[in-house]
Design an enzyme around this catalytic site. Structure first.
Site, PDB file in Angstrom:
ATOM      1  N   PRO A 224       0.791  -1.225   0.000  1.00 30.62           N
ATOM      2  CA  PRO A 224       0.000   0.000   0.000  1.00 30.62           C
ATOM      3  C   PRO A 224       0.826   1.278   0.000  1.00 30.62           C
ATOM      4  O   PRO A 224       1.849   1.368   0.686  1.00 30.62           O
ATOM      5  CB  PRO A 224      -0.832  -0.111   1.290  1.00 30.62           C
ATOM      6  N   ASN A 225       0.339   2.211  -0.782  1.00 32.40           N
ATOM      7  CA  ASN A 225       0.880   3.575  -0.893  1.00 32.40           C
ATOM      8  C   ASN A 225       2.199   3.672  -1.638  1.00 32.40           C
ATOM      9  O   ASN A 225       2.679   4.778  -1.912  1.00 32.40           O
ATOM     10  CB  ASN A 225       0.999   4.242   0.492  1.00 32.40           C
TER      11      ASN A 225
ATOM     12  N   ARG B 283       5.605  12.422  -2.932  1.00 28.33           N
ATOM     13  CA  ARG B 283       5.643  13.066  -1.612  1.00 28.33           C
ATOM     14  C   ARG B 283       6.772  12.440  -0.804  1.00 28.33           C
ATOM     15  O   ARG B 283       7.266  11.371  -1.144  1.00 28.33           O
ATOM     16  CB  ARG B 283       4.321  12.842  -0.866  1.00 28.33           C
TER      17      ARG B 283
ATOM     18  N   TYR C 221      11.630   8.646   1.037  1.00 32.25           N
ATOM     19  CA  TYR C 221      11.495   7.583   0.032  1.00 32.25           C
ATOM     20  C   TYR C 221      12.187   7.880  -1.294  1.00 32.25           C
ATOM     21  O   TYR C 221      12.105   7.075  -2.226  1.00 32.25           O
ATOM     22  CB  TYR C 221      10.003   7.312  -0.224  1.00 32.25           C
TER      23      TYR C 221
ATOM     24  N   ASN D 259       8.068  -5.628  -0.676  1.00 27.25           N
ATOM     25  CA  ASN D 259       7.943  -4.461   0.188  1.00 27.25           C
ATOM     26  C   ASN D 259       6.457  -4.332   0.477  1.00 27.25           C
ATOM     27  O   ASN D 259       5.702  -3.799  -0.341  1.00 27.25           O
ATOM     28  CB  ASN D 259       8.478  -3.195  -0.491  1.00 27.25           C
TER      29      ASN D 259
ATOM     30  N   ALA E 289       2.997  -0.740   4.859  1.00 27.73           N
ATOM     31  CA  ALA E 289       2.485  -0.762   6.234  1.00 27.73           C
ATOM     32  C   ALA E 289       1.947  -2.134   6.640  1.00 27.73           C
ATOM     33  O   ALA E 289       1.905  -2.455   7.839  1.00 27.73           O
ATOM     34  CB  ALA E 289       1.399   0.298   6.390  1.00 27.73           C
TER      35      ALA E 289
ATOM     36  N   HIS F  88       3.773  -4.493   9.093  1.00 21.89           N
ATOM     37  CA  HIS F  88       3.712  -4.358  10.548  1.00 21.89           C
ATOM     38  C   HIS F  88       2.393  -4.858  11.141  1.00 21.89           C
ATOM     39  O   HIS F  88       2.207  -4.800  12.351  1.00 21.89           O
ATOM     40  CB  HIS F  88       3.923  -2.883  10.929  1.00 21.89           C
TER      41      HIS F  88
ATOM     42  N   GLU G 171      12.617  -9.633   2.091  1.00 20.88           N
ATOM     43  CA  GLU G 171      11.830  -8.485   2.566  1.00 20.88           C
ATOM     44  C   GLU G 171      12.647  -7.223   2.311  1.00 20.88           C
ATOM     45  O   GLU G 171      13.850  -7.188   2.606  1.00 20.88           O
ATOM     46  CB  GLU G 171      11.552  -8.628   4.071  1.00 20.88           C
TER      47      GLU G 171
ATOM     48  N   HIS H 211      12.701  -2.819   2.463  1.00 17.46           N
ATOM     49  CA  HIS H 211      12.123  -1.509   2.799  1.00 17.46           C
ATOM     50  C   HIS H 211      13.073  -0.419   2.339  1.00 17.46           C
ATOM     51  O   HIS H 211      14.297  -0.545   2.498  1.00 17.46           O
ATOM     52  CB  HIS H 211      11.876  -1.372   4.307  1.00 17.46           C
TER      53      HIS H 211
ATOM     54  N   SER I  44      13.080   2.772   3.492  1.00 17.01           N
ATOM     55  CA  SER I  44      13.576   3.412   4.720  1.00 17.01           C
ATOM     56  C   SER I  44      14.009   2.316   5.692  1.00 17.01           C
ATOM     57  O   SER I  44      13.831   1.122   5.414  1.00 17.01           O
ATOM     58  CB  SER I  44      12.465   4.261   5.348  1.00 17.01           C
TER      59      SER I  44
ATOM     60  N   ARG J  66      12.395   4.620  12.847  1.00 14.07           N
ATOM     61  CA  ARG J  66      11.161   5.408  12.775  1.00 14.07           C
ATOM     62  C   ARG J  66      10.248   5.076  13.964  1.00 14.07           C
ATOM     63  O   ARG J  66      10.710   4.576  14.981  1.00 14.07           O
ATOM     64  CB  ARG J  66      10.517   5.157  11.412  1.00 14.07           C
TER      65      ARG J  66
ATOM     66  N   ARG K  22       6.493   0.706  13.614  1.00 12.56           N
ATOM     67  CA  ARG K  22       7.135   0.134  12.425  1.00 12.56           C
ATOM     68  C   ARG K  22       8.236  -0.867  12.781  1.00 12.56           C
ATOM     69  O   ARG K  22       8.905  -1.402  11.898  1.00 12.56           O
ATOM     70  CB  ARG K  22       7.735   1.245  11.551  1.00 12.56           C
TER      71      ARG K  22
HETATM   72  O1  CA2 Z   1      10.415   1.990   3.915  1.00 19.68           O
HETATM   73  C1  CA2 Z   1       9.585   1.322   3.313  1.00 19.68           C
HETATM   74  O2  CA2 Z   1       9.789   0.841   2.204  1.00 19.68           O
HETATM   75  C2  CA2 Z   1       8.192   1.097   3.936  1.00 19.68           C
HETATM   76  O3  CA2 Z   1       7.767  -0.219   3.586  1.00 19.68           O
HETATM   77  C3  CA2 Z   1       7.276   2.130   3.309  1.00 19.68           C
HETATM   78  C4  CA2 Z   1       5.869   2.111   3.888  1.00 19.68           C
HETATM   79  C5  CA2 Z   1       5.913   2.168   5.416  1.00 19.68           C
HETATM   80  O4  CA2 Z   1       4.595   2.006   5.937  1.00 19.68           O
HETATM   81  C6  CA2 Z   1       6.810   1.092   6.007  1.00 19.68           C
HETATM   82  O5  CA2 Z   1       6.850   1.266   7.403  1.00 19.68           O
HETATM   83  C7  CA2 Z   1       8.211   1.205   5.456  1.00 19.68           C
HETATM   84  C8  CA2 Z   1       5.046   3.302   3.404  1.00 19.68           C
HETATM   85  C9  CA2 Z   1       5.012   3.475   1.928  1.00 19.68           C
HETATM   86  C10 CA2 Z   1       4.382   4.808   1.632  1.00 19.68           C
HETATM   87  O6  CA2 Z   1       5.044   5.367   0.545  1.00 19.68           O
HETATM   88  C11 CA2 Z   1       4.800   6.661   0.245  1.00 19.68           C
HETATM   89  C12 CA2 Z   1       5.601   7.211  -0.701  1.00 19.68           C
HETATM   90  C13 CA2 Z   1       5.424   8.537  -1.044  1.00 19.68           C
HETATM   91  C14 CA2 Z   1       4.437   9.285  -0.437  1.00 19.68           C
HETATM   92  C15 CA2 Z   1       3.634   8.729   0.524  1.00 19.68           C
HETATM   93  C16 CA2 Z   1       3.809   7.400   0.864  1.00 19.68           C
END
Ligand code: CA2
Length: 146
Positions: free
Chosen positions: A10-11, A18, A23, A74, A77, A80, A98, A100, A102, A107, A111
């Site tokens: 997701p996302n 953003r 990211y 990846n 969210a 978690h 796996e 990520h 970040s 964080r 997470r």
């Molecule tokens: O660091 C990562 O790859 C994460 O999987 C990214 C997830 C986060 O929930 C994990 O804790 C770590 C979030 C992805 C959201 O990506 C966005 C990118 C640009 C703008 C908004 C969200």
């Protein structure tokens, strides 16, 4: 030929729009293009998918059983929170990495828990979008040694 699926949760479709400080500035389409190119150059049959929906990610993992030798995931969210993705990966007999972008451990504490890590053969954290390339290379190397 080894078959590798890159799965994004997701996302991650918002990459490049953003939060570049967390990211990076590449879009998911940019990442997909270079992942498919690198994998192909290294002799792998590559595919990729992204979904914002937990059940759809479960379906994609189930579909990979018998079709793919490795999954780079990846799960965003859902990493978690998702017992369903954990269970689907348990049923997948191939290699799992796996990934990520970040480092979730630097964080918020929510997470810090990963439902995927116990099932993963390897985990790549905090190396930015370059982590995808590293994961593909590591996956190909590990599949060669089977
Ligand atoms: O660091 C990562 O790859 C994460 O999987 C990214 C997830 C986060 O929930 C994990 O804790 C770590 C979030 C992805 C959201 O990506 C966005 C990118 C640009 C703008 C908004 C969200």
């Amino acid at each position: 030929m080894m078959r590798i699926l890159i799965l994004n949760g997701p996302n991650l479709n918002l990459l490049g729009t953003r939060e570049p400080e967390i990211y990076g500035s590449e879009t998911l389409a940019d990442i997909d293009v270079y992942c498919l190119k690198i994998g192909k150059e290294l002799g792998a049959d590559m595919s990729s998918a992204q979904s914002n929906h937990e059940g759809e990610l479960v379906d994609l993992i189930q579909k990979a059983i018998g079709e793919c030798d490795g999954i780079i995931i990846n799960a965003g969210a859902y990493t978690h929170t998702s017992v369903a993705i954990h269970d689907a990966l348990r049923a997948f007999p191939g290699k799992v990495i796996e990934l990520h972008i970040s480092n979730p451990h630097q964080r918020e504490s929510f997470r810090h828990k990963s439902f995927i890590a116990p099932l993963a053969d390897a985990v790549i954290l905090g190396l930015g979008t370059e982590g995808y390339e590293l994961a593909i290379k590591a996956m190909i190397d590990s599949l060669k040694t089977i």
